[in-house]
Write an enzyme that holds these catalytic residues in place. Structure first.
Site, PDB file in Angstrom:
ATOM      1  N   ARG A  72      -0.773  -2.295  -6.792  1.00  0.00           N
ATOM      2  CA  ARG A  72      -1.123  -3.016  -5.846  1.00  0.00           C
ATOM      3  C   ARG A  72      -2.142  -4.032  -6.579  1.00  0.00           C
ATOM      4  O   ARG A  72      -2.062  -5.356  -6.514  1.00  0.00           O
ATOM      5  CB  ARG A  72      -1.491  -2.857  -4.679  1.00  0.00           C
ATOM      6  CG  ARG A  72      -1.866  -3.647  -3.306  1.00  0.00           C
ATOM      7  CD  ARG A  72      -2.003  -2.659  -2.343  1.00  0.00           C
ATOM      8  NE  ARG A  72      -3.212  -3.754  -1.183  1.00  0.00           N
ATOM      9  CZ  ARG A  72      -2.529  -4.634  -0.482  1.00  0.00           C
ATOM     10  NH1 ARG A  72      -1.065  -4.725  -0.277  1.00  0.00           N
ATOM     11  NH2 ARG A  72      -3.052  -5.150   0.279  1.00  0.00           N
ATOM     12  N   HIS A 114      -3.626  -9.233   3.697  1.00  0.00           N
ATOM     13  CA  HIS A 114      -5.052  -9.280   3.655  1.00  0.00           C
ATOM     14  C   HIS A 114      -5.451 -10.139   5.020  1.00  0.00           C
ATOM     15  O   HIS A 114      -4.795 -11.245   5.113  1.00  0.00           O
ATOM     16  CB  HIS A 114      -5.820  -9.931   2.604  1.00  0.00           C
ATOM     17  CG  HIS A 114      -6.114  -8.790   1.339  1.00  0.00           C
ATOM     18  ND1 HIS A 114      -6.190  -9.346   0.176  1.00  0.00           N
ATOM     19  CD2 HIS A 114      -5.782  -7.459   1.595  1.00  0.00           C
ATOM     20  CE1 HIS A 114      -6.223  -8.235  -0.587  1.00  0.00           C
ATOM     21  NE2 HIS A 114      -6.098  -6.959   0.193  1.00  0.00           N
ATOM     22  N   TYR A 133      -9.572 -10.426  -7.062  1.00  0.00           N
ATOM     23  CA  TYR A 133      -8.913 -10.524  -8.228  1.00  0.00           C
ATOM     24  C   TYR A 133      -8.996 -11.787  -9.104  1.00  0.00           C
ATOM     25  O   TYR A 133      -8.425 -12.078  -9.964  1.00  0.00           O
ATOM     26  CB  TYR A 133      -7.428 -10.660  -7.504  1.00  0.00           C
ATOM     27  CG  TYR A 133      -7.027  -9.228  -6.768  1.00  0.00           C
ATOM     28  CD1 TYR A 133      -6.895  -7.971  -7.652  1.00  0.00           C
ATOM     29  CD2 TYR A 133      -6.858  -9.430  -5.494  1.00  0.00           C
ATOM     30  CE1 TYR A 133      -6.773  -7.073  -6.655  1.00  0.00           C
ATOM     31  CE2 TYR A 133      -6.618  -8.343  -4.707  1.00  0.00           C
ATOM     32  CZ  TYR A 133      -6.516  -6.828  -5.398  1.00  0.00           C
ATOM     33  OH  TYR A 133      -6.299  -5.798  -4.503  1.00  0.00           O
ATOM     34  N   LYS A 135      -1.666  -2.012   7.457  1.00  0.00           N
ATOM     35  CA  LYS A 135      -3.144  -2.006   7.863  1.00  0.00           C
ATOM     36  C   LYS A 135      -3.611  -3.268   8.789  1.00  0.00           C
ATOM     37  O   LYS A 135      -2.929  -4.334   8.821  1.00  0.00           O
ATOM     38  CB  LYS A 135      -3.880  -1.982   6.624  1.00  0.00           C
ATOM     39  CG  LYS A 135      -5.214  -1.376   6.606  1.00  0.00           C
ATOM     40  CD  LYS A 135      -5.985  -1.284   5.339  1.00  0.00           C
ATOM     41  CE  LYS A 135      -7.287  -0.555   5.537  1.00  0.00           C
ATOM     42  NZ  LYS A 135      -7.831  -0.375   4.184  1.00  0.00           N
ATOM     43  N   ARG A 143       0.921  -1.206  -0.006  1.00  0.00           N
ATOM     44  CA  ARG A 143      -0.090  -0.086   0.088  1.00  0.00           C
ATOM     45  C   ARG A 143       0.799   1.217  -0.033  1.00  0.00           C
ATOM     46  O   ARG A 143       2.214   1.028   0.539  1.00  0.00           O
ATOM     47  CB  ARG A 143      -0.937   0.049   1.154  1.00  0.00           C
ATOM     48  CG  ARG A 143      -1.773  -1.241   1.439  1.00  0.00           C
ATOM     49  CD  ARG A 143      -2.733  -1.266   2.719  1.00  0.00           C
ATOM     50  NE  ARG A 143      -3.458  -2.260   2.851  1.00  0.00           N
ATOM     51  CZ  ARG A 143      -3.204  -3.591   3.412  1.00  0.00           C
ATOM     52  NH1 ARG A 143      -2.125  -3.605   3.968  1.00  0.00           N
ATOM     53  NH2 ARG A 143      -4.047  -4.476   3.321  1.00  0.00           N
ATOM     54  N   HIS A 192      -2.151   2.752  -5.538  1.00  0.00           N
ATOM     55  CA  HIS A 192      -2.860   1.452  -5.368  1.00  0.00           C
ATOM     56  C   HIS A 192      -3.208   0.649  -6.399  1.00  0.00           C
ATOM     57  O   HIS A 192      -3.419  -0.482  -6.460  1.00  0.00           O
ATOM     58  CB  HIS A 192      -4.088   1.649  -4.301  1.00  0.00           C
ATOM     59  CG  HIS A 192      -4.509   0.659  -3.411  1.00  0.00           C
ATOM     60  ND1 HIS A 192      -3.737   0.787  -2.298  1.00  0.00           N
ATOM     61  CD2 HIS A 192      -5.456  -0.270  -3.498  1.00  0.00           C
ATOM     62  CE1 HIS A 192      -4.386  -0.215  -1.662  1.00  0.00           C
ATOM     63  NE2 HIS A 192      -5.164  -0.799  -2.408  1.00  0.00           N
TER      64      HIS A 192
END
Length: 310
Positions: free
Chosen positions: A264, A287, A296, A190, A165, A261
């Site tokens: 990514r 994640h 994706y 994150k 990120r 982003h």
């Protein structure tokens, strides 16, 4: 109107959560400002606890926002501003849910609300054009290399090659780059997490070149451990400057405007197409669940007609 103790504590906790979740500073400030207005409005309407708030209450607040005058330039609030209010309450609801304090119902689309635009996914050829554009930058060089070109390739390698990120890349320290082990230590991830990201040989080469040839010159006798540096004062690179650099690469590469982003999203799609298992991609991206990674499985790269004919 000052907030009561209940709302004051929730706002403080929300501020800590936003910081821990590594949202950009400007987004944190906006979310806190909009949330505080929401809490003040609740008090003015004799709702002193969040447990008293239901979906109808949230709808009433948005009707109030749509009707109240803009305090800075007159007129009503713009649709974009209303979206920011909505995003703030969505984040507040997530904070409450993550900390076991309930949640808010903010799932309705208000009038004029539009869904998020489709994610821009670059093809591998388009990613290569961005790397080529970074190499074409004119700037003072050293030992046959351009200082900013080496740094810009490092940014691309972090955001595409490592799938970071934007804030994760900008907050890296030089000690987080473990060249001998081929790993990148992401400390400011994150969702309260940190992780190790494997680096391909090309990423290792780009970061090694930047660290050895470019960063010492960009540092300008400053003393700090930030990895990515700006040009003029040797300070850590900020999000605005990084965005401007990407805008410049897009112009040179004749690609549509995008945010970091998008890189990514692109590497995640390319990894899935190459056959990597979804759980491995999720771990690579940081994640917490496979749900965020499953998008994706049905996204296609933005391949131009020219590239299709190759």
């Amino acid at each position: 109107m000052p907030l009561n103790q209940h709302y004051h504590q929730r706002l403080l906790g929300f501020a800590e959560w936003l910081q821990a979740m590594n949202y950009a500073q400007v987004n944190q400030a906006a979310s806190l400002r909009h949330t505080q207005e929401f809490l003040v409005w609740l008090q003015e309407n004799n709702l002193t606890q969040l447990s008293q708030v239901d979906s109808q209450t949230v709808r009433q607040f948005f009707r109030y926002c749509a009707q109240r005058p803009n305090k800075t330039r007159g007129g009503s609030l713009s649709l974009n501003t209303l979206r920011k209010y909505r995003n703030a309450l969505v984040q507040l609801s997530r904070y409450l849910r993550d900390t076991g304090q309930g949640s808010l119902e903010v799932s309705f689309p208000f009038r004029g609300y539009r869904s998020k635009p489709e994610r821009l996914i670059l093809s591998k050829a388009q990613v290569q054009r961005l790397y080529d554009a970074a190499d074409q930058v004119e700037d003072p060089g050293v030992l046959g290399h351009q200082l900013l070109a080496l740094r810009d390739r490092a940014i691309l390698s972090l955001c595409y090659g490592c799938g970071l990120r934007r804030n994760e890349a900008l907050q890296l320290h030089i000690n987080d780059v473990l060249l001998e082990r081929g790993l990148l230590h992401v400390r400011a991830g994150k969702n309260y997490t940190e992780r190790y990201v494997p680096m391909a040989s090309g990423v290792v080469h780009d970061l090694q070149q930047y660290l050895q040839l470019s960063r010492p010159r960009l540092l300008r006798h400053q003393s700090h451990h930030g990895l990515l540096l700006g040009w003029q004062r040797g300070k850590p690179l900020c999000a605005v400057s990084a965005g401007r650099r990407l805008h410049h690469w897009c112009q040179v590469a004749r690609l549509p405007p995008m945010g970091l982003h998008a890189l990514r999203h692109s590497i995640a799609t390319h990894l899935f197409e190459s056959g990597m298992k979804l759980e491995h991609i999720a771990r690579f991206l940081g994640h917490r669940s496979l749900e965020a990674t499953q998008i994706y499985t049905h996204i296609q790269p933005n391949i131009s007609d020219e590239e299709k004919s190759l």
